[in-house]
Design a protein around this motif. Sequence first.
Motif, PDB file in Angstrom:
ATOM      1  N   HIS A  76       0.835  -1.203   0.000  1.00  0.00           N
ATOM      2  CA  HIS A  76       0.000   0.000   0.000  1.00  0.00           C
ATOM      3  C   HIS A  76       0.869   1.253   0.000  1.00  0.00           C
ATOM      4  O   HIS A  76       0.625   2.208  -0.747  1.00  0.00           O
ATOM      5  N   LYS A  77       1.903   1.247   0.817  1.00  0.00           N
ATOM      6  CA  LYS A  77       2.815   2.383   0.876  1.00  0.00           C
ATOM      7  C   LYS A  77       3.438   2.653  -0.494  1.00  0.00           C
ATOM      8  O   LYS A  77       3.552   3.801  -0.925  1.00  0.00           O
ATOM      9  N   LEU A  78       3.840   1.586  -1.172  1.00  0.00           N
ATOM     10  CA  LEU A  78       4.458   1.753  -2.485  1.00  0.00           C
ATOM     11  C   LEU A  78       3.480   2.341  -3.491  1.00  0.00           C
ATOM     12  O   LEU A  78       3.862   3.158  -4.336  1.00  0.00           O
ATOM     13  N   ARG A  79       2.225   1.954  -3.413  1.00  0.00           N
ATOM     14  CA  ARG A  79       1.210   2.558  -4.292  1.00  0.00           C
ATOM     15  C   ARG A  79       1.100   4.059  -4.043  1.00  0.00           C
ATOM     16  O   ARG A  79       1.020   4.861  -4.988  1.00  0.00           O
ATOM     17  N   LEU A  80       1.076   4.437  -2.787  1.00  0.00           N
ATOM     18  CA  LEU A  80       0.941   5.852  -2.441  1.00  0.00           C
ATOM     19  C   LEU A  80       2.179   6.637  -2.868  1.00  0.00           C
ATOM     20  O   LEU A  80       2.070   7.754  -3.378  1.00  0.00           O
ATOM     21  N   LEU A  81       3.359   6.075  -2.659  1.00  0.00           N
ATOM     22  CA  LEU A  81       4.590   6.751  -3.062  1.00  0.00           C
ATOM     23  C   LEU A  81       4.632   6.935  -4.574  1.00  0.00           C
ATOM     24  O   LEU A  81       5.026   7.992  -5.080  1.00  0.00           O
ATOM     25  N   SER A  82       4.215   5.926  -5.303  1.00  0.00           N
ATOM     26  CA  SER A  82       4.213   6.015  -6.758  1.00  0.00           C
ATOM     27  C   SER A  82       3.298   7.141  -7.236  1.00  0.00           C
ATOM     28  O   SER A  82       3.623   7.853  -8.197  1.00  0.00           O
ATOM     29  N   SER A  83       2.177   7.317  -6.549  1.00  0.00           N
ATOM     30  CA  SER A  83       1.228   8.363  -6.950  1.00  0.00           C
ATOM     31  C   SER A  83       1.789   9.763  -6.742  1.00  0.00           C
ATOM     32  O   SER A  83       1.283  10.728  -7.320  1.00  0.00           O
ATOM     33  N   LEU A  84       2.832   9.903  -5.925  1.00  0.00           N
ATOM     34  CA  LEU A  84       3.431  11.211  -5.662  1.00  0.00           C
ATOM     35  C   LEU A  84       4.439  11.610  -6.738  1.00  0.00           C
ATOM     36  O   LEU A  84       4.885  12.759  -6.761  1.00  0.00           O
ATOM     37  N   GLY A  85       4.826  10.675  -7.596  1.00  0.00           N
ATOM     38  CA  GLY A  85       5.771  11.003  -8.647  1.00  0.00           C
ATOM     39  C   GLY A  85       7.215  10.696  -8.322  1.00  0.00           C
ATOM     40  O   GLY A  85       8.127  11.254  -8.945  1.00  0.00           O
ATOM     41  N   VAL A  86       7.449   9.807  -7.349  1.00  0.00           N
ATOM     42  CA  VAL A  86       8.807   9.412  -7.002  1.00  0.00           C
ATOM     43  C   VAL A  86       9.389   8.558  -8.134  1.00  0.00           C
ATOM     44  O   VAL A  86       8.689   7.745  -8.736  1.00  0.00           O
ATOM     45  N   ASP A  87      10.674   8.743  -8.418  1.00  0.00           N
ATOM     46  CA  ASP A  87      11.311   7.952  -9.469  1.00  0.00           C
ATOM     47  C   ASP A  87      11.563   6.513  -9.035  1.00  0.00           C
ATOM     48  O   ASP A  87      11.486   5.589  -9.854  1.00  0.00           O
ATOM     49  N   GLY A  88      11.908   6.319  -7.767  1.00  0.00           N
ATOM     50  CA  GLY A  88      12.194   4.975  -7.303  1.00  0.00           C
ATOM     51  C   GLY A  88      12.112   4.874  -5.802  1.00  0.00           C
ATOM     52  O   GLY A  88      12.138   5.880  -5.085  1.00  0.00           O
ATOM     53  N   CYS A  89      11.999   3.644  -5.318  1.00  0.00           N
ATOM     54  CA  CYS A  89      11.937   3.393  -3.880  1.00  0.00           C
ATOM     55  C   CYS A  89      12.774   2.163  -3.554  1.00  0.00           C
ATOM     56  O   CYS A  89      12.662   1.135  -4.225  1.00  0.00           O
ATOM     57  N   VAL A  90      13.612   2.283  -2.552  1.00  0.00           N
ATOM     58  CA  VAL A  90      14.364   1.142  -2.028  1.00  0.00           C
ATOM     59  C   VAL A  90      13.673   0.686  -0.747  1.00  0.00           C
ATOM     60  O   VAL A  90      13.557   1.464   0.208  1.00  0.00           O
ATOM     61  N   VAL A  91      13.167  -0.528  -0.750  1.00  0.00           N
ATOM     62  CA  VAL A  91      12.579  -1.122   0.455  1.00  0.00           C
ATOM     63  C   VAL A  91      13.683  -1.965   1.093  1.00  0.00           C
ATOM     64  O   VAL A  91      13.945  -3.087   0.668  1.00  0.00           O
ATOM     65  N   MET A  92      14.320  -1.408   2.094  1.00  0.00           N
ATOM     66  CA  MET A  92      15.487  -2.052   2.699  1.00  0.00           C
ATOM     67  C   MET A  92      15.045  -2.983   3.826  1.00  0.00           C
ATOM     68  O   MET A  92      14.316  -2.557   4.730  1.00  0.00           O
ATOM     69  N   PRO A  93      15.432  -4.251   3.778  1.00  0.00           N
ATOM     70  CA  PRO A  93      15.080  -5.152   4.887  1.00  0.00           C
ATOM     71  C   PRO A  93      15.684  -4.642   6.194  1.00  0.00           C
ATOM     72  O   PRO A  93      16.889  -4.368   6.260  1.00  0.00           O
ATOM     73  N   PHE A  94      14.836  -4.495   7.209  1.00  0.00           N
ATOM     74  CA  PHE A  94      15.339  -4.063   8.512  1.00  0.00           C
ATOM     75  C   PHE A  94      15.696  -5.309   9.305  1.00  0.00           C
ATOM     76  O   PHE A  94      14.838  -6.120   9.650  1.00  0.00           O
ATOM     77  N   THR A  95      16.983  -5.471   9.565  1.00  0.00           N
ATOM     78  CA  THR A  95      17.504  -6.661  10.242  1.00  0.00           C
ATOM     79  C   THR A  95      18.201  -6.250  11.541  1.00  0.00           C
ATOM     80  O   THR A  95      18.482  -5.071  11.767  1.00  0.00           O
ATOM     81  N   ARG A  96      18.522  -7.235  12.343  1.00  0.00           N
ATOM     82  CA  ARG A  96      19.243  -6.940  13.587  1.00  0.00           C
ATOM     83  C   ARG A  96      20.642  -6.402  13.297  1.00  0.00           C
ATOM     84  O   ARG A  96      21.149  -5.560  14.037  1.00  0.00           O
ATOM     85  N   SER A  97      21.262  -6.888  12.239  1.00  0.00           N
ATOM     86  CA  SER A  97      22.586  -6.367  11.897  1.00  0.00           C
ATOM     87  C   SER A  97      22.505  -4.903  11.479  1.00  0.00           C
ATOM     88  O   SER A  97      23.385  -4.097  11.820  1.00  0.00           O
ATOM     89  N   LEU A  98      21.461  -4.542  10.748  1.00  0.00           N
ATOM     90  CA  LEU A  98      21.276  -3.132  10.394  1.00  0.00           C
ATOM     91  C   LEU A  98      21.016  -2.303  11.651  1.00  0.00           C
ATOM     92  O   LEU A  98      21.547  -1.187  11.793  1.00  0.00           O
ATOM     93  N   ALA A  99      20.207  -2.831  12.571  1.00  0.00           N
ATOM     94  CA  ALA A  99      19.886  -2.105  13.800  1.00  0.00           C
ATOM     95  C   ALA A  99      21.125  -1.859  14.645  1.00  0.00           C
ATOM     96  O   ALA A  99      21.176  -0.880  15.405  1.00  0.00           O
ATOM     97  N   ARG A 100      22.133  -2.730  14.531  1.00  0.00           N
ATOM     98  CA  ARG A 100      23.339  -2.589  15.347  1.00  0.00           C
ATOM     99  C   ARG A 100      24.347  -1.604  14.764  1.00  0.00           C
ATOM    100  O   ARG A 100      25.315  -1.243  15.444  1.00  0.00           O
ATOM    101  N   LEU A 101      24.127  -1.156  13.530  1.00  0.00           N
ATOM    102  CA  LEU A 101      25.093  -0.249  12.911  1.00  0.00           C
ATOM    103  C   LEU A 101      25.131   1.093  13.640  1.00  0.00           C
ATOM    104  O   LEU A 101      24.088   1.736  13.821  1.00  0.00           O
ATOM    105  N   PRO A 102      26.309   1.570  14.044  1.00  0.00           N
ATOM    106  CA  PRO A 102      26.400   2.937  14.578  1.00  0.00           C
ATOM    107  C   PRO A 102      26.044   3.937  13.486  1.00  0.00           C
ATOM    108  O   PRO A 102      26.141   3.635  12.285  1.00  0.00           O
ATOM    109  N   PRO A 103      25.621   5.141  13.852  1.00  0.00           N
ATOM    110  CA  PRO A 103      25.235   6.137  12.848  1.00  0.00           C
ATOM    111  C   PRO A 103      26.283   6.354  11.767  1.00  0.00           C
ATOM    112  O   PRO A 103      25.947   6.434  10.577  1.00  0.00           O
ATOM    113  N   ARG A 104      27.550   6.442  12.147  1.00  0.00           N
ATOM    114  CA  ARG A 104      28.595   6.682  11.145  1.00  0.00           C
ATOM    115  C   ARG A 104      28.646   5.557  10.113  1.00  0.00           C
ATOM    116  O   ARG A 104      28.788   5.809   8.910  1.00  0.00           O
ATOM    117  N   GLU A 105      28.519   4.317  10.573  1.00  0.00           N
ATOM    118  CA  GLU A 105      28.587   3.198   9.642  1.00  0.00           C
ATOM    119  C   GLU A 105      27.362   3.156   8.729  1.00  0.00           C
ATOM    120  O   GLU A 105      27.458   2.736   7.570  1.00  0.00           O
TER     121      GLU A 105
END
Length: 284
Positions: A76-105
Motif C-alpha cells: 500500500h505504501k508503495l502505491r501511495l509513493l508512486s502516486s506522488l511522482g517518485v522515481d524509485g523506492c528502495v525497500v530495505m530489509p530491517f535486520t538486527r545487523s542493520l539495527a546494530r550499525l552505529p550512525p557513522r557506519e
Amino acid sequence: MRILHELTLLRRERRPVVLAIGFFDGVHSGHRRVIGRAIARAKTLGGRAWVLTFDPHPLKLLHPACAPALLTSTPHKLRLLSSLGVDGCVVMPFTRSLARLPPREFVDLLKSCAPRLAEILVGRNWRFGRHGSGTPATLSRLCRGTPIGVRIVPPVRREGGPVSSTRVRHEIGQGHLRTAEILLGRPFSILGTVIHGRGIGRKIGFPTANLDPHGEALPPFGVYAVQARLGPRLMDGVLSIGVRPTFRHRGKARPSYELHIPGVRRRLYGADLEVIFGAKLRDE
C-alpha cells in the motif's frame, strides 16, 4: 516507479540521487512534504528522486510488544509513493545487523551504495543507527565536508499540532475519519485482498467481496460509504466492518470486512483493492 530491495543497486544510477529517508507509515502530509521537497530538489539538480524505507517496522523486530499498528502495508505504501511522482523506492530489509550499525557506519553504507548521492532529506524527528542514537543533526555532521547535502524538513502542523503517524492512528481508531483525512492530506484508505467468504450475500442477491486488510490501523465497527480502486477503475460501494451479528459460525463471531459494489457481479478473488473511506453510514 522503480522498486528495489537492495540498496547496492543504487550504484547503477548515473544521475544525481536525491534521497528521502524514513519509514513513512501512512504517507501522511508530513511525509509528503519531505518527499515533495526531494522531488523538487531532484528536478533542480537534474537528478532522480528516491525514497529509502524499511520493512518491517523497526519495532516489529526489536520490541514487538511495543510495535504500532501500521497504517499502511508495504504494498500500500508503495502505491501511495508512486502516486506522488517518485522515481524509485528502495525497500530495505530491517535486520538486527542493520539495527546494530552505529550512525557513522550507516552513513558510510549510504555513501558506498549510492556513489551519485547528492542530497538526503529527512524529517526533524527521524532517528537512525544503534539504539536510535543518530539524529538529523548527526546526519548533517557526518556528511559535512562531503558532496552530500542534508536537508532537515520541519513537521507539518494541522489541527493544533504536528502531524504524526501516531496522531493519525488515534483519529482513525476513534472513528474521526475527517480529521484523519486532514492529517493525511488524502482520504484514509486501506489495501485488502479479496478472499473467499461464506457466499451468503450472493445467495440473497446482495453479493459482497470479503477483504483481508493489509493494514492494522482500522476504524471502528460500522458501515461506511467507500470507493474501491481496482487498477484504474474507481467504484462506489459500501463496506461493513464488524463481527457479523446476523450470521455466526459455530457460535463464534469473527471480524469481517465485507465490501458491496452495486452492479459488480464479477468474481474478484485474489484481487487487491484499495478501499477509500467516505462517511460512516451507521453502526454495525
